[in-house]
Write a protein that holds these residues in place. Structure first.
Motif, PDB file in Angstrom:
ATOM      1  N   GLY A 299       0.841  -1.188   0.000  1.00  0.00           N
ATOM      2  CA  GLY A 299       0.000   0.000   0.000  1.00  0.00           C
ATOM      3  C   GLY A 299       0.877   1.239   0.000  1.00  0.00           C
ATOM      4  N   VAL A 301       0.989   5.344   0.702  1.00  0.00           N
ATOM      5  CA  VAL A 301       0.336   6.551   1.189  1.00  0.00           C
ATOM      6  C   VAL A 301       1.159   7.719   0.675  1.00  0.00           C
ATOM      7  N   THR A 302       0.643   8.349  -0.367  1.00  0.00           N
ATOM      8  CA  THR A 302       1.407   9.405  -1.048  1.00  0.00           C
ATOM      9  C   THR A 302       0.688  10.725  -0.826  1.00  0.00           C
ATOM     10  N   TYR A 303       1.028  11.345   0.296  1.00  0.00           N
ATOM     11  CA  TYR A 303       0.315  12.543   0.717  1.00  0.00           C
ATOM     12  C   TYR A 303       0.832  13.780  -0.013  1.00  0.00           C
ATOM     13  N   ALA A 307       5.899  12.370  -3.122  1.00  0.00           N
ATOM     14  CA  ALA A 307       5.648  10.951  -2.856  1.00  0.00           C
ATOM     15  C   ALA A 307       4.937  10.306  -4.052  1.00  0.00           C
ATOM     16  N   LEU A 311       7.112   7.279  -5.441  1.00  0.00           N
ATOM     17  CA  LEU A 311       6.637   5.918  -5.157  1.00  0.00           C
ATOM     18  C   LEU A 311       5.778   5.357  -6.277  1.00  0.00           C
TER      19      LEU A 311
ATOM     20  N   HIS B 298       5.002  10.702   3.117  1.00  0.00           N
ATOM     21  CA  HIS B 298       5.134   9.339   2.589  1.00  0.00           C
ATOM     22  C   HIS B 298       4.754   8.324   3.657  1.00  0.00           C
ATOM     23  N   GLY B 299       3.883   7.373   3.308  1.00  0.00           N
ATOM     24  CA  GLY B 299       3.621   6.237   4.184  1.00  0.00           C
ATOM     25  C   GLY B 299       3.746   4.945   3.397  1.00  0.00           C
ATOM     26  N   PHE B 300       4.288   3.919   4.032  1.00  0.00           N
ATOM     27  CA  PHE B 300       4.504   2.643   3.345  1.00  0.00           C
ATOM     28  C   PHE B 300       3.720   1.556   4.058  1.00  0.00           C
ATOM     29  N   GLU B 310      11.195  -4.323  -1.348  1.00  0.00           N
ATOM     30  CA  GLU B 310      11.122  -3.415  -2.492  1.00  0.00           C
ATOM     31  C   GLU B 310      10.971  -1.953  -2.082  1.00  0.00           C
ATOM     32  N   LEU B 311      10.084  -1.697  -1.112  1.00  0.00           N
ATOM     33  CA  LEU B 311       9.785  -0.298  -0.773  1.00  0.00           C
ATOM     34  C   LEU B 311      10.722   0.257   0.297  1.00  0.00           C
ATOM     35  N   ALA B 340      13.743   6.490   2.346  1.00  0.00           N
ATOM     36  CA  ALA B 340      12.898   6.615   1.150  1.00  0.00           C
ATOM     37  C   ALA B 340      12.018   7.862   1.177  1.00  0.00           C
ATOM     38  N   LYS B 342      12.816  10.757   3.035  1.00  0.00           N
ATOM     39  CA  LYS B 342      13.607  11.931   3.428  1.00  0.00           C
ATOM     40  C   LYS B 342      12.955  12.694   4.588  1.00  0.00           C
TER      41      LYS B 342
END
Lengths: 412, 412
Positions: A299, A301-303, A307, A311, B298-300, B310-311, B340, B342
């Motif tokens: 998943g 999360v590209t705020y 991002a 990503l 950014h959240g992963f 990968e992430l 990833a 920053k």
């Protein structure tokens, strides 16, 4: 048979303890085909007497929880005696129950616990294996001032639940003549507006004899509740489904995330998410379902714009030209999530949750939802929910899950 | 001032929906120093009329929730008119509220929605920004048959809560003569066990004359409620904070995510998240706070081992050697998220939510939380919450947020 519930306890009215007894008893009674006509909560002490007097006048059966303890504000026994017009006596069986409980615990019994053996004269003692307070059953027509049957049950759930199950249902069955053919069905729909839904269904449903209809709306979700004989419930169900065949989420109370995870598992497919305005709400809902790991791996999360570029590979030029909240970016986010996760399906959302960040062109509440699936063309749709932040996130995540559900069920 | 609450809704008595409005309103009223004398739940339809008649006879203020919708079983407006002895008229302002709501949504208004503009003659319309149903305030002594003041509020929580907050407290303050020196303070703590917390504070707090003390526990969070004169509340607050100086989240009801976002903004720092077992819950909680975009980009959500590699660049060999739920992987996830994104700070979680997936060595409920910050050594801690899935996610996300809070406040 008119059944009322009286929950006693000051903490229930202060808001520090949620009253779950009312709902729990409601459900248990429904299992017997019985309904609660009224539920009341009052603080400990004298208000219990007043409330009991009112209830036993109207009801055939009154179920009281709480107030059976040894302390001075535990007045349920006294209130029952007064409301029913019966004498309170020290009951040998009840006293033995209390004494034995303390013996089992290997603890001395306080004098105040003796009070718990006071029982309305002629009532039955209901043993309590999990606490000091015996329950009480006052059979109908025992009371001088009311013919109502009364159950006094303890407040703590670990005492209430087993005592109810052991002592109450068979007595209620004997009191009521319970019809065998009584059914309740709850159909959960999404993507329908409550009022138009209602308008299209209501006249027809209300013309079905013996059917009780209820609606319960949450953000982007409506439950349609049908109660009646199996035949009329089945007829109503068929009618509702013929009107809204694609909007039904479940018939068993399952959430849309549970349905989506099951469909993905059945079809051996994997889902990925790319979230801006929902900030992880969609993936969190999916992973609320046990077994989600089989169908969900990545998943995003590209705020921020960065991002989305880093990503998901969304092009700087389309972010520049169309803005982050746009058809192009939503589509590119879904395509990027599909690519980066190697999943079969990806869903993406980008919008303006508010309360700030809106413009004349793109007001708060605007959202684009992107969808991509292996071998199909990616696309995006626009929606508008000018609501508080919490409802906005609920509506957007619901719609995203519904796009996946519809694709898996109907291919679009 | 005697206040009663009437919750309407068949679903509340069937046990399918838990009545949380009673508790919520109880808490809000307590904030004003007011107490609920009685709470009643009745099914939709005619029982509402009967219950209202009873309540307005006894009460000075009656707060009713639900039954303001457009459907035929929504009878609260009608019941009010009948119980209070006032006429029901179509109100221009209320109609405009309904019409404007549909205009904002860009949707056609159904004829049945017109019913929602019917208001007891002379009553005030309470606007509803989040739904079609306007609320109603019947001032005291408007009714011919009762002098009681009545608030009619909508049932859905996302409509009820903001309407209550905007429209009810100032009217209640005017109705009651609320003592000036009556204060309620709610201190929210995290990372304390309820019973030890209680034990360490209780004797001392209960010795303070005129102080009312209450506790409300949620997963990984306890609210301590103090009610009394300003002086005694201040004394109690100082004592509680001296015992638990680092565990206090807020004194104003702010959530830990609100506190964390504010601290990050104040210090000009950015946070990133890497989530396995919480599946996006942490990022979703952070982005529930308006303004989160300034501190979170950014959240992963790395639910699989592949996603972690990968992430986040977690090494295949450490996944192989230590397993996904381990100190090494949690630390590497936090370091990877920091790199990833920053960001200045990153928090990572990896654990076994259950109900399946546990082993003898790593049972369900095991979780490792990783933490990394620019210029500091990354580390991870182990926790154990063998709870249901929902509580597990709540506890893990709370702890992750608390690690960030403590770092920002105390540097560790």
């Amino acid at each position: 048979m008119r059944i009322e519930i009286l929950n006693t306890g000051t903490e229930l009215l202060l808001g520090t303890t949620l009253n779950s007894h009312g709902a729990w008893l409601g459900k248990e009674l429904l299992n017997l085909g019985l309904r609660v006509a009224k539920q009341t909560t009052v603080p400990d002490g004298m208000p219990v007497v007043e409330a009991m007097k009112e209830s036993v006048e109207r009801a055939d059966v009154l179920i009281v929880t709480g107030g059976l303890g040894p302390t001075s504000d535990d007045l349920t026994r006294e209130a029952t005696a007064e409301a029913m017009g019966v004498e309170l006596i020290e009951d040998e069986h009840a006293l033995r129950c209390v004494v034995e409980f303390f013996e089992r615990l290997g603890k001395p019994m306080a004098d105040s616990n003796k009070k718990q053996a006071l029982i309305p004269c002629g009532a039955e003692v209901l043993p309590n294996p999990n606490g000091t307070a015996p329950g009480v059953y006052v059979p109908p027509r025992l009371g001088k001032s009311s013919p109502c049957a009364v159950f006094l049950l303890p407040g703590p759930p670990n005492e209430l639940y087993p005592m109810y199950r052991a002592e109450v249902p068979h007595r209620l069955r004997a009191l009521a003549e319970i019809a065998d053919d009584h059914r309740m069905l709850e159909l959960r729909f999404t993507g329908v507006g409550e009022s138009s839904f209602h308008e299209r269904l209501d006249a027809n449903l209300h013309s079905m004899a013996g059917l009780e209809v209820g609606y319960c709306a949450r953000p982007s979700e409506v439950d349609l509740r049908l109660i009646g004989s199996s035949a009329v419930v089945a007829q109503a169900r068929d009618f509702a489904l013929s009107e809204y065949p694609e909007h039904l989420i479940s018939e068993n109370g399952s959430s849309i995330e549970e349905v989506v995870v099951q469909l993905l598992a059945d079809q051996g497919k994997k889902l990925s998410t790319a979230e801006s305005c929902t900030g992880g709400r969609i993936s969190s809902r999916i992973t609320d379902v046990s077994g989600a790991s089989a169908v969900f791996t990545h998943g995003f999360v590209t705020y921020s714009n960065e991002a989305k570029q880093e990503l998901l590979g969304v092009g700087a030029e389309i972010l520049e030209e169309f803005g982050a909240v746009s058809e192009e970016v939503a589509t590119a986010m879904a395509e990027g999530a599909l690519r980066a996760s190697k999943a079969d399906i990806a869903v993406a959302v980008t919008g303006i949750a508010g309360p700030t960040g809106g413009s004349a062109e793109k007001p708060v509440g605007t959202v684009w939802l992107g969808f991509a699936a292996k071998g199909d063309n990616a696309y995006a749709i626009e929606q508008f929910w000018p609501r508080d932040r919490e409802s906005f996130k609920a509506c957007v995540s619901q719609k995203a899950l519904d796009m996946v559900r519809r694709y898996l069920l109907f291919g679009a």
